[in-house]
Scaffold this motif. Sequence first.
Motif, PDB file in Angstrom:
ATOM      1  N   UNK A 295      39.328  -4.168  75.266  1.00 41.81           N
ATOM      2  CA  UNK A 295      38.116  -4.470  74.493  1.00 41.81           C
ATOM      3  C   UNK A 295      37.872  -3.553  73.306  1.00 41.81           C
ATOM      4  N   UNK A 296      38.713  -2.550  73.176  1.00 43.63           N
ATOM      5  CA  UNK A 296      38.602  -1.654  72.017  1.00 43.63           C
ATOM      6  C   UNK A 296      39.994  -1.373  71.469  1.00 43.63           C
ATOM      7  N   UNK A 297      40.153  -1.533  70.159  1.00 48.19           N
ATOM      8  CA  UNK A 297      41.437  -1.231  69.520  1.00 48.19           C
ATOM      9  C   UNK A 297      41.200  -0.160  68.467  1.00 48.19           C
ATOM     10  N   UNK A 298      41.889   0.961  68.609  1.00 51.29           N
ATOM     11  CA  UNK A 298      41.851   1.996  67.572  1.00 51.29           C
ATOM     12  C   UNK A 298      43.090   1.830  66.709  1.00 51.29           C
ATOM     13  N   UNK A 299      42.894   1.711  65.403  1.00 53.61           N
ATOM     14  CA  UNK A 299      44.015   1.445  64.512  1.00 53.61           C
ATOM     15  C   UNK A 299      44.099   2.501  63.428  1.00 53.61           C
ATOM     16  N   UNK A 300      45.292   2.679  62.909  1.00 57.62           N
ATOM     17  CA  UNK A 300      45.530   3.584  61.783  1.00 57.62           C
ATOM     18  C   UNK A 300      46.544   2.937  60.866  1.00 57.62           C
ATOM     19  N   UNK A 301      46.268   2.931  59.568  1.00 55.74           N
ATOM     20  CA  UNK A 301      47.262   2.459  58.601  1.00 55.74           C
ATOM     21  C   UNK A 301      47.046   3.138  57.269  1.00 55.74           C
ATOM     22  N   UNK A 302      48.143   3.271  56.522  1.00 54.01           N
ATOM     23  CA  UNK A 302      48.066   3.767  55.151  1.00 54.01           C
ATOM     24  C   UNK A 302      47.948   2.591  54.189  1.00 54.01           C
ATOM     25  N   UNK A 303      48.476   1.457  54.603  1.00 56.61           N
ATOM     26  CA  UNK A 303      48.400   0.263  53.774  1.00 56.61           C
ATOM     27  C   UNK A 303      48.776  -0.943  54.604  1.00 56.61           C
ATOM     28  N   UNK A 304      48.445  -2.117  54.101  1.00 49.86           N
ATOM     29  CA  UNK A 304      48.730  -3.353  54.817  1.00 49.86           C
ATOM     30  C   UNK A 304      49.672  -4.175  53.931  1.00 49.86           C
ATOM     31  N   UNK A 305      50.742  -4.674  54.540  1.00 47.99           N
ATOM     32  CA  UNK A 305      51.699  -5.432  53.744  1.00 47.99           C
ATOM     33  C   UNK A 305      51.535  -6.935  53.911  1.00 47.99           C
ATOM     34  N   UNK A 306      51.095  -7.367  55.066  1.00 44.08           N
ATOM     35  CA  UNK A 306      50.987  -8.816  55.315  1.00 44.08           C
ATOM     36  C   UNK A 306      49.515  -9.179  55.550  1.00 44.08           C
ATOM     37  N   UNK A 307      48.773  -9.389  54.469  1.00 46.10           N
ATOM     38  CA  UNK A 307      47.333  -9.614  54.602  1.00 46.10           C
ATOM     39  C   UNK A 307      46.992 -10.840  55.436  1.00 46.10           C
ATOM     40  N   UNK A 308      47.825 -11.883  55.386  1.00 51.60           N
ATOM     41  CA  UNK A 308      47.489 -13.081  56.150  1.00 51.60           C
ATOM     42  C   UNK A 308      47.460 -12.789  57.648  1.00 51.60           C
ATOM     43  N   UNK A 309      48.495 -12.116  58.127  1.00 49.12           N
ATOM     44  CA  UNK A 309      48.531 -11.791  59.554  1.00 49.12           C
ATOM     45  C   UNK A 309      47.425 -10.800  59.890  1.00 49.12           C
ATOM     46  N   UNK A 310      47.201  -9.861  58.974  1.00 43.24           N
ATOM     47  CA  UNK A 310      46.169  -8.848  59.196  1.00 43.24           C
ATOM     48  C   UNK A 310      44.807  -9.516  59.363  1.00 43.24           C
ATOM     49  N   UNK A 311      44.471 -10.416  58.438  1.00 42.78           N
ATOM     50  CA  UNK A 311      43.151 -11.053  58.502  1.00 42.78           C
ATOM     51  C   UNK A 311      43.057 -12.007  59.694  1.00 42.78           C
ATOM     52  N   UNK A 312      44.162 -12.642  60.031  1.00 42.62           N
ATOM     53  CA  UNK A 312      44.176 -13.502  61.221  1.00 42.62           C
ATOM     54  C   UNK A 312      43.895 -12.659  62.474  1.00 42.62           C
ATOM     55  N   UNK A 313      44.542 -11.496  62.523  1.00 38.77           N
ATOM     56  CA  UNK A 313      44.345 -10.614  63.680  1.00 38.77           C
ATOM     57  C   UNK A 313      42.895 -10.154  63.765  1.00 38.77           C
ATOM     58  N   UNK A 314      42.312  -9.796  62.613  1.00 40.71           N
ATOM     59  CA  UNK A 314      40.925  -9.312  62.631  1.00 40.71           C
ATOM     60  C   UNK A 314      39.971 -10.429  63.022  1.00 40.71           C
ATOM     61  N   UNK A 315      40.251 -11.643  62.527  1.00 40.44           N
ATOM     62  CA  UNK A 315      39.406 -12.781  62.907  1.00 40.44           C
ATOM     63  C   UNK A 315      39.443 -13.011  64.410  1.00 40.44           C
ATOM     64  N   UNK A 316      40.655 -12.962  64.932  1.00 44.08           N
ATOM     65  CA  UNK A 316      40.834 -13.212  66.357  1.00 44.08           C
ATOM     66  C   UNK A 316      40.152 -12.132  67.188  1.00 44.08           C
ATOM     67  N   UNK A 317      40.282 -10.900  66.746  1.00 43.71           N
ATOM     68  CA  UNK A 317      39.640  -9.792  67.467  1.00 43.71           C
ATOM     69  C   UNK A 317      38.124  -9.982  67.467  1.00 43.71           C
ATOM     70  N   UNK A 318      37.586 -10.386  66.325  1.00 38.42           N
ATOM     71  CA  UNK A 318      36.139 -10.600  66.242  1.00 38.42           C
ATOM     72  C   UNK A 318      35.720 -11.733  67.157  1.00 38.42           C
ATOM     73  N   UNK A 319      36.505 -12.814  67.118  1.00 39.96           N
ATOM     74  CA  UNK A 319      36.207 -13.973  67.945  1.00 39.96           C
ATOM     75  C   UNK A 319      36.243 -13.611  69.426  1.00 39.96           C
TER      76      UNK A 319
END
Lengths: 707, 707
Positions: free
Chosen positions: B218-242
Amino acid sequence: MDSAQPMTSLDSFFRPRSVAVIGASDEAARIGGRPLRYLRESGFRGAIYPVNPKRGEVQGLKAYASVHDLPEAPDIVLIAVPSAHVLDAVTACGERGATGAIIFSAGFAETGEEGAALQRKLVASARSHGMRLLGPNCLGSFNAEIGFYGTFSQILDARLPTAGATAIVSQSGAYGSHVAYLAGERGLGVRYFLTTGNEADVDVAEGLLWLAERPDVNVIMAYAEGIKRPDIFLEALSLARQNRKAVIFMKVGRSVVGAKAAESHTAALAGSDAVYDGVFRQYNVYRAHTTSEQIDVAYACARGVYPTHNRLGIFTLSGGFGIQMADAAADAGLDVAPMSSEAQAELKALLPYASPANPVDATAQALGDLTLMSRYLAVMLERGGYDAIVGIFGSSPASPTFSGSLRAALEAAVARFPDRLLILTISAPREIVRAYEEKGFLIFEDGHSAVNALAALVQIGAGFDVAQNEAPVVRGPAVNLSGRRLSESDAKRVLREAGIAFPREVLAKSPEAAAGAAREIGWPVALKIVSADIAHKTEIGGVLLNVGNEEDARAGAALILERTARARPDAVIDGILVSPMLKGGVEAIVGTSRDPVFGPVVMFGLGGIFVEALRDVVFRVAPFGKAEAHRMIAEIKGYRVLQGVRGMPPSDIDALADALVALSRFAAAHADDVLSVDLNPVLVRPRGEGALALDATIATAPQGSTP
Amino acid sequence: MDSAQPMTSLDSFFRPRSVAVIGASDEAARIGGRPLRYLRESGFRGAIYPVNPKRGEVQGLKAYASVHDLPEAPDIVLIAVPSAHVLDAVTACGERGATGAIIFSAGFAETGEEGAALQRKLVASARSHGMRLLGPNCLGSFNAEIGFYGTFSQILDARLPTAGATAIVSQSGAYGSHVAYLAGERGLGVRYFLTTGNEADVDVAEGLLWLAERPDVNVIMAYAEGIKRPDIFLEALSLARQNRKAVIFMKVGRSVVGAKAAESHTAALAGSDAVYDGVFRQYNVYRAHTTSEQIDVAYACARGVYPTHNRLGIFTLSGGFGIQMADAAADAGLDVAPMSSEAQAELKALLPYASPANPVDATAQALGDLTLMSRYLAVMLERGGYDAIVGIFGSSPASPTFSGSLRAALEAAVARFPDRLLILTISAPREIVRAYEEKGFLIFEDGHSAVNALAALVQIGAGFDVAQNEAPVVRGPAVNLSGRRLSESDAKRVLREAGIAFPREVLAKSPEAAAGAAREIGWPVALKIVSADIAHKTEIGGVLLNVGNEEDARAGAALILERTARARPDAVIDGILVSPMLKGGVEAIVGTSRDPVFGPVVMFGLGGIFVEALRDVVFRVAPFGKAEAHRMIAEIKGYRVLQGVRGMPPSDIDALADALVALSRFAAAHADDVLSVDLNPVLVRPRGEGALALDATIATAPQGSTP
């Protein structure tokens, strides 16, 4: 408190040679038992006199039925009896010749008017015998070096403090105790501790003053909800700055609810929080906003090394940590300046894949080859020009076996640079952290806290130096303005004499004279009715802007007079003020007001929505000098606007500083007779063209009033 | 990465049934030995296959000379050999049918072009066999529940994690490891752990996507310097929110030096940090700015209780602490609302000297009489209307004897309210803290951290609910604008069709027509030359403002045409744009740009010095709906200006939100052919009067270009 009362030193609360305890108890867990236990455990060398009419002996010490029976006048008496008996106890102490009394008991001013009346009686009785009081409703004081514990704070159950270079002075006993506990956990030695509770007599300001003179203290952690004696407070802060003691202050009651709770908690005048912010900056006090920040900064200051500039070298074994630290350093205003290209080449030669600029990333390889790490750090120290270096180590040193060899490698690197700050971020058990600290490293768990503390060191250190450079400010004599109503024109004349710059303006007595004045001033002009009776000129149509020629000026002035006569037939009219319509420059708001705590203060902000929407204003206590004015100006968020943005030229910040200094002197000279001054707007023109106040109002105190 | 490549699940990195280790070592401290040791210690039930051509047995397990000799195709292979041998190892794994490989070895893209070329070969080889890669230059992954430790992280030396509801996904192995260590110290169970290193194949975005679907997280701690694949990134964030999973992100490279260091650390595109801020807010990701904040918020979220409003009850035994907490709560945006007067009276009856409003101060008496404390808390819970209460206890619970009875008193108070958050600030040894946590209390040492974490819970919880209310945004069809040069008039026409509101304007073809148009529009008007060839109209004298009558309009239009003909004889002239001179309202800047990471984004800020001096702008990825637009508007520091300050009426924020939504749809529809749109200024008029863009420019992509 009556300021005519001669000051007595607080020595009896910190260095008594004899201690009596009224309400002394055999039970070491009770309020009257706990201090006795601590005094005995600590090996306090002075005399200890339990007072208890029901017992011959308390905790193995001979007990006395009354303070009157004591073999000598005690330096200090701890009073731990119910509130109803406190007055008798205080009176007895005074009669017996005690120098000071610490009243633990609650049930006084904090409970309402009845308690406040009782509290006033305590003070009156103590004063009549020349005795000082700490409390009531306080947690007392201690001096760890001599083992004097005039407190019942539970935190001493765990361990007695070590006498380091840190002191605590706190209005709240619970807060002071908590900070002392956290300081102990952090390995900071708390030498002196003073909690003032209801501050019937001794207050935080006086505690600060005493501590500011101690050669064995270099860091003071303070807590207050409000300050009652600003003169002593500011004297204490000046002295602390002069003696290079870091004062790290938790001033609560910032929020509306917080300020309301502060009122219910003590009777202290809260003052405006923005004014406290200004005072702290003016006197080089570091204002902590969280307790952990207070502890972190105190920890860093206790080392006594203040970097002279804000260049930070970052050493890391992991790029990710380095980036995070660089971000945090930028947030804190530190300069992550790169090393020289020669030094970078030297590091590259040692390890081709490293990032040698800054952050310097020696990669995980340096963990495997510790001589590489030593070499890297040595190059940073020798050739980087950094006063401070942060090395990021995370949880690697948590491994006890690895930790020792890592420490040896770091020591080897830094041995030749005792004047530099070496800060390490380490997450490890306490004993490992202590081993590093003993070698002179500062250890933080969190990188963000580490760079914040470093930035605090830079700021505090710079403030120490400022103190020696700023010339003292002298208040001049001034005509008393009490009871006078000043028109815009009057106000401008008075302030012009005080050194404030205004545009060339003419007070014309007729429409014809207004037209003539306008011709001389140059077109376009503004016309304004001038009358001490009329505060809101615009509302009655008493202002005309952008008047472009002589005919319009003549007609406009007549129109204004006509409107005024209609709207305010009673008003005494001084004339029509003819002013140039100035363009170009940044609008600022400058003013003074009388703070309930600190008296006359000067406010500065940028005009318009900056002040309204962002509350972007700064304060200083009047008077102050030009360097302080410059610091004040640079503090606002919108400072960039004055420096020149959007192709605008830089503003005449120096002229603005002159105006602030002049106004601060005026405010100080008129501390009793002027309530407020508003210069709104002040047009800060491009550099070299000055800062001109376009409008001015002065509100004066009623005749015969006292501030 | 080739996005045509079919996605394979990351199961092999988290739930392998068999693990091979290439470079397996007998020495448990070496990179090739450490994972074997952890796998054995943890009781991993799958098959473990050490691969080492020089040994028949490694750490007591049968060793194999090559992966080709393994009895089965392994689910995962850990590769711990020098970089020169990694390609052979990867190829062998692919040939043997492994599902995934974790490459610990460094010496690839992070070292320069040669390493990058070698890294590309690894990916090509893995792809050709349908095998996924984690790393290289990474610290691997683990799943604490099944005891799978595909990592050589030293933090596991101290203890193996417990399988709680927390997961970590980090580009940096060192950072991920450090956070896992700190989480363990805080008693947070880290179930899944993934570090992605150079991200040759699997990246943080994909890790997030996998974790967002796990019911046991129920909790994800993440670290990144940059994101290369915004589509997958935003899909993942949407899913996490959902799925109501809190994502707490440390995105580094915010500062200039930090961003530069990020580039040297990985090849990730950094993107604008302000855009990341916008994305995080848009997708309900909590952006942590310090590691301790990340841990604190994760700790609070792990409890799984999200308050539905921001009312906070504060319980204290010391007024000073209460005030400090009220200040901190106000800073964090929490509402320290007072209790009802009836409830206050009830508390007063229990203890006359208490402060019963909020903060509720039961004074130190409640420590002596714990039933009083229970009763106080119960009244706050029953009658205060607080979803969350913070109780301030400082170091009192550090005493082991007192701690137990205090805990019992608190438990008694809260037993009937399992849906409320009870947060206590306690400074005490870990075992004491754990005992409170086991009873359901959240424990923080610092009050400031406690209220910050609570504010984060409110924000994250509200974001979960937002996700279900916001209607999906559909991109409409659009004419391709590539290669077209659009005049102001063209741009306004195109944008008006897209739903942006402009003032009524007329494009006049002659001075006479301009005068006629101006008469219809109403005086005064602005006249502007319109030509796609002329970007800077003002510079050639192509703009006249405040034109007040027909004669001036005719002459002015002629003058503009004449000046233009002289300055730019080559330009194709569309005509003279006649616009009303609008007054009143707040100037905003609205625009779109193409972010290198996230594509079309919409920017909003207030006009003038707000943007220039304070960089007070917000971003969102296009497209978005109206609720999101309202949140976006409310985020700027100058929001108060739109709400109405200084006697100004409230602005038409709703119309501004419409404009933002319309522009976001336009930007999304024209993701490929429009580089940027500038609406500067947009005049946000008083409520009910709309938001009108006064100027518009559209920069289009060259014909045939790809974004």
